[in-house]
Design a protein around this motif. Structure first.
Motif, PDB file in Angstrom:
ATOM      1  N   PHE A   1       0.699  -1.068  -0.453  1.00 20.38           N
ATOM      2  CA  PHE A   1       0.168  -0.049  -0.198  1.00 20.38           C
ATOM      3  C   PHE A   1       0.769   1.669  -0.223  1.00 20.38           C
ATOM      4  O   PHE A   1       0.449   2.301  -1.075  1.00 20.38           O
ATOM      5  N   MET A   2       1.912   1.881   1.078  1.00 21.57           N
ATOM      6  CA  MET A   2       2.833   2.329   0.937  1.00 21.57           C
ATOM      7  C   MET A   2       3.658   2.482  -0.784  1.00 21.57           C
ATOM      8  O   MET A   2       3.961   3.587  -0.787  1.00 21.57           O
ATOM      9  N   ARG A   3       3.802   1.713  -1.496  1.00 25.20           N
ATOM     10  CA  ARG A   3       4.508   2.105  -2.513  1.00 25.20           C
ATOM     11  C   ARG A   3       3.330   2.345  -3.575  1.00 25.20           C
ATOM     12  O   ARG A   3       3.580   2.240  -4.976  1.00 25.20           O
ATOM     13  N   GLY A   4       2.480   2.102  -3.134  1.00 28.95           N
ATOM     14  CA  GLY A   4       1.070   2.573  -3.842  1.00 28.95           C
ATOM     15  C   GLY A   4       0.751   1.414  -4.897  1.00 28.95           C
ATOM     16  O   GLY A   4       0.381   1.050  -6.237  1.00 28.95           O
ATOM     17  N   GLU A   5       1.695  -0.473  -4.553  1.00 29.65           N
ATOM     18  CA  GLU A   5       1.477  -0.851  -5.658  1.00 29.65           C
ATOM     19  C   GLU A   5       0.278  -2.507  -4.544  1.00 29.65           C
ATOM     20  O   GLU A   5      -0.360  -2.437  -3.544  1.00 29.65           O
ATOM     21  N   GLY A   6      -0.647  -3.519  -5.625  1.00 37.02           N
ATOM     22  CA  GLY A   6      -1.319  -4.274  -5.149  1.00 37.02           C
ATOM     23  C   GLY A   6      -2.490  -4.095  -4.702  1.00 37.02           C
ATOM     24  O   GLY A   6      -2.857  -3.203  -5.231  1.00 37.02           O
ATOM     25  N   ARG A   7      -3.015  -5.134  -4.199  1.00 33.02           N
ATOM     26  CA  ARG A   7      -4.763  -4.658  -3.472  1.00 33.02           C
ATOM     27  C   ARG A   7      -5.240  -3.772  -3.001  1.00 33.02           C
ATOM     28  O   ARG A   7      -6.597  -2.777  -3.568  1.00 33.02           O
ATOM     29  N   LEU A   8      -4.550  -2.589  -2.617  1.00 31.17           N
ATOM     30  CA  LEU A   8      -4.531  -1.638  -1.480  1.00 31.17           C
ATOM     31  C   LEU A   8      -4.436  -0.542  -2.621  1.00 31.17           C
ATOM     32  O   LEU A   8      -4.627   0.907  -2.152  1.00 31.17           O
ATOM     33  N   ALA A   9      -3.804  -0.685  -3.635  1.00 30.27           N
ATOM     34  CA  ALA A   9      -2.941   0.686  -4.641  1.00 30.27           C
ATOM     35  C   ALA A   9      -4.724   1.488  -4.781  1.00 30.27           C
ATOM     36  O   ALA A   9      -4.196   2.674  -5.048  1.00 30.27           O
TER      37      ALA A   9
END
Length: 188
Positions: free
Chosen positions: A165-173
């Protein structure tokens, strides 16, 4: 009745207590009024059962969608006398019922935050309220990009999910993108 008879035939028999959670409290009856028992009053006399079958829809159709049942669940689970609680419901979405029950049993994340972070969250909440008043922000949109299930997964100390999420990736992007679109900036 068949189940109750079977419980009573066991040696030793199981403790059986049948109670109408919508009935007025004994104190209310003594005072001549008829308000319903509070969840804590109800939990006081449900203190030594082997099994509790809890109706999720105590308020009936069009009620509070399990609010009273979740309060009762929270109260009875705070004692150590229950072996099993079964939640009975007529709701269509059982995943939602389960998630709501779990949420009602969880301690708030904010209870672990210091005063500085709580003040920052209050400021953010005020900004979002202002944006909502100006129709620049819709809190309901948040549930489309960050589901209750995702919240529960993150609360299970999902370090990989939080890092992505902090990197803006994955399911929480989409959640991070939504925050950036609103002009929110990550903090320390």
């Amino acid at each position: 009745m068949k189940v109750i008879k079977e419980f009573r035939n066991k040696k030793p028999g199981f403790v059986i207590d049948i109670h109408d959670a919508l009935a007025p409290s004994p104190a209310a009856i003594a005072a001549g009024t008829k308000p319903q028992e509070s969840p804590s009053e109800l939990a006081d006399h449900l203190h030594q059962s082997d099994l509790l079958v809890l109706d999720y829809n105590l308020e009936g159709p069009g009620g509070l969608r399990g609010k009273k049942a979740r309060e009762i669940l929270r109260m009875v689970l705070s004692n150590n006398h229950f072996n099993l609680i079964i939640v009975h419901t007529g709701e269509d979405d059982l995943d939602e019922v389960m998630a709501e029950c779990l949420l009602s049993l969880m301690q708030s994340c904010t209870s672990q935050f210091d005063g500085k972070l709580l003040a920052e969250l209050k400021l953010l909440d005020d900004i979002l309220d202002e944006m909502g008043d100006e129709e620049e922000f819709d809190r309901n949109h948040l549930s489309n990009i960050f589901s209750t299930q995702e919240y529960l997964e993150v609360r299970q100390k999902d370090a990989l999910g939080i890092a992505s999420f902090m990197r803006g990736e994955g399911r929480l992007a989409p959640l991070q993108k939504w925050g950036k679109d609103l002009g929110l900036k990550g903090g320390s």
